[in-house]
Scaffold this active site. Sequence first.
Site, PDB file in Angstrom:
ATOM      1  N   LEU A 101     -37.872  89.546  85.150  1.00 33.11           N
ATOM      2  CA  LEU A 101     -37.139  90.590  84.427  1.00 33.11           C
ATOM      3  C   LEU A 101     -35.763  90.665  85.093  1.00 33.11           C
ATOM      4  O   LEU A 101     -35.666  90.529  86.326  1.00 33.11           O
ATOM      5  CB  LEU A 101     -37.855  91.940  84.549  1.00 33.11           C
ATOM      6  CG  LEU A 101     -39.181  92.086  83.790  1.00 33.11           C
ATOM      7  CD1 LEU A 101     -39.820  93.451  84.074  1.00 33.11           C
ATOM      8  CD2 LEU A 101     -38.970  91.920  82.286  1.00 33.11           C
ATOM      9  N   ASP A 102     -34.725  90.894  84.326  1.00 35.64           N
ATOM     10  CA  ASP A 102     -33.382  91.037  84.904  1.00 35.64           C
ATOM     11  C   ASP A 102     -33.366  92.202  85.876  1.00 35.64           C
ATOM     12  O   ASP A 102     -34.172  93.132  85.753  1.00 35.64           O
ATOM     13  CB  ASP A 102     -32.351  91.393  83.813  1.00 35.64           C
ATOM     14  CG  ASP A 102     -32.255  90.335  82.746  1.00 35.64           C
ATOM     15  OD1 ASP A 102     -32.620  89.185  83.020  1.00 35.64           O
ATOM     16  OD2 ASP A 102     -31.809  90.696  81.636  1.00 35.64           O
ATOM     17  N   ARG A 103     -32.387  92.183  86.753  1.00 38.37           N
ATOM     18  CA  ARG A 103     -32.292  93.287  87.726  1.00 38.37           C
ATOM     19  C   ARG A 103     -32.247  94.643  87.009  1.00 38.37           C
ATOM     20  O   ARG A 103     -32.875  95.607  87.434  1.00 38.37           O
ATOM     21  CB  ARG A 103     -31.043  93.103  88.600  1.00 38.37           C
ATOM     22  CG  ARG A 103     -31.083  94.025  89.806  1.00 38.37           C
ATOM     23  CD  ARG A 103     -29.890  93.846  90.672  1.00 38.37           C
ATOM     24  NE  ARG A 103     -28.700  94.122  89.879  1.00 38.37           N
ATOM     25  CZ  ARG A 103     -27.463  94.029  90.327  1.00 38.37           C
ATOM     26  NH1 ARG A 103     -27.232  93.645  91.554  1.00 38.37           N
ATOM     27  NH2 ARG A 103     -26.446  94.310  89.552  1.00 38.37           N
ATOM     28  N   ARG A 188     -31.314  90.585  75.511  1.00 40.39           N
ATOM     29  CA  ARG A 188     -29.873  90.934  75.540  1.00 40.39           C
ATOM     30  C   ARG A 188     -29.085  89.970  74.647  1.00 40.39           C
ATOM     31  O   ARG A 188     -28.179  90.383  73.904  1.00 40.39           O
ATOM     32  CB  ARG A 188     -29.347  90.902  76.975  1.00 40.39           C
ATOM     33  CG  ARG A 188     -29.985  91.987  77.852  1.00 40.39           C
ATOM     34  CD  ARG A 188     -29.571  91.892  79.315  1.00 40.39           C
ATOM     35  NE  ARG A 188     -30.536  92.561  80.162  1.00 40.39           N
ATOM     36  CZ  ARG A 188     -30.527  93.862  80.461  1.00 40.39           C
ATOM     37  NH1 ARG A 188     -29.571  94.641  80.002  1.00 40.39           N
ATOM     38  NH2 ARG A 188     -31.468  94.393  81.227  1.00 40.39           N
TER      39      ARG A 188
END
Length: 242
Positions: A101-103, A188
Site C-alpha cells: 500500500l502506498d505510504r 490513484r
Amino acid sequence: MKLVRMLANLGHGSRKEVAAMFREGRVTDAAGEVLYADDQPERDDVRVDGEPLDPAPGMLLMLHKPTGHTCSAKDRGRLVYDLLPPRFALRSPTLSTVGRLDRETSGLLLMTDDGQLLHRIISPKAGLPKVYEATLAEPLRGNEAAIFASGTLMLESEKTPLLPAGFEVLAPDRARLTLHEGRYHQVRRMFAAVGNHVVALHRPQVGGLTLGDLPEGAWRLLDDGDRAQLYAMGGAGTTPAP
Ligand code: URA
C-alpha cells in the site's frame, strides 16, 4: 532444529547473542527448567523470559496500516515493521508485505514469511478482489463506472488494459473500487485517467477478509478460518459483500 538456531531465526539475535541468553538461563521449558542451546524440545514447551515463542514460520498476519508508514523493510521515516514486535523484522525467513500500500494509503495489509503463500495470494490466477475507498478532490462525473468496468482502460506506460473493476458511489466525492489485480499506484492512476485526484485512500477488504474492528495501527495473526475467508472470494469478476 536446535534451539539456538530456532531462536536466532525468530529474531532473538545472532547465534552468539542467543548463546548468551542460554548462559543467562533465560530459556526454559514451561516448568521453568533451564534449556540448553543444543536441546530440541517441543516448540510449545519453550519459554524465553517466561514467554511462549513467537509464531513459527508460515505465519500470516493482517495489519491495519495507518497512513504515513512505508511498506518497506529499509526506508527513511516510519515503516510498517515499526508497528510489529521489533523481533519480527529480524526473522528468517523474512516477513514480507503481500503486495504494497502506498505510504499515504491506509487499510488492510497482509504480511507473511511464507513465499509460496505470498505468491498464491497475489497471483492473478487467485484473482482475489481488493476493495478500496477513495475520497476525491473533484465530484464524480458519472462516467467512471462504465470506464472502469470496460476492460479497455489503458494507463500511461502500461502495455495491457486494466481488468474490469467494480465501482460504487459512496458520496458525491467518494467511491468504492474493487480491483482484481494490483498495478503500481493503480487506484490513484485510474482516477487521474478520468481527470480526478485521490486525496485519501483506504483498503477495507482483501478477498473475503475485512479489517473488522481491528484498530488502526494494530495487527493480528490469521488462523485457518481467516485464511479460508481470504480465499472465499477468489476469481476475477466476483463482487465483494457491501
Ligand atoms: N492503488 C493505489 O493507488 N495505491 C495503493 O496504495 C493501492 C492501490
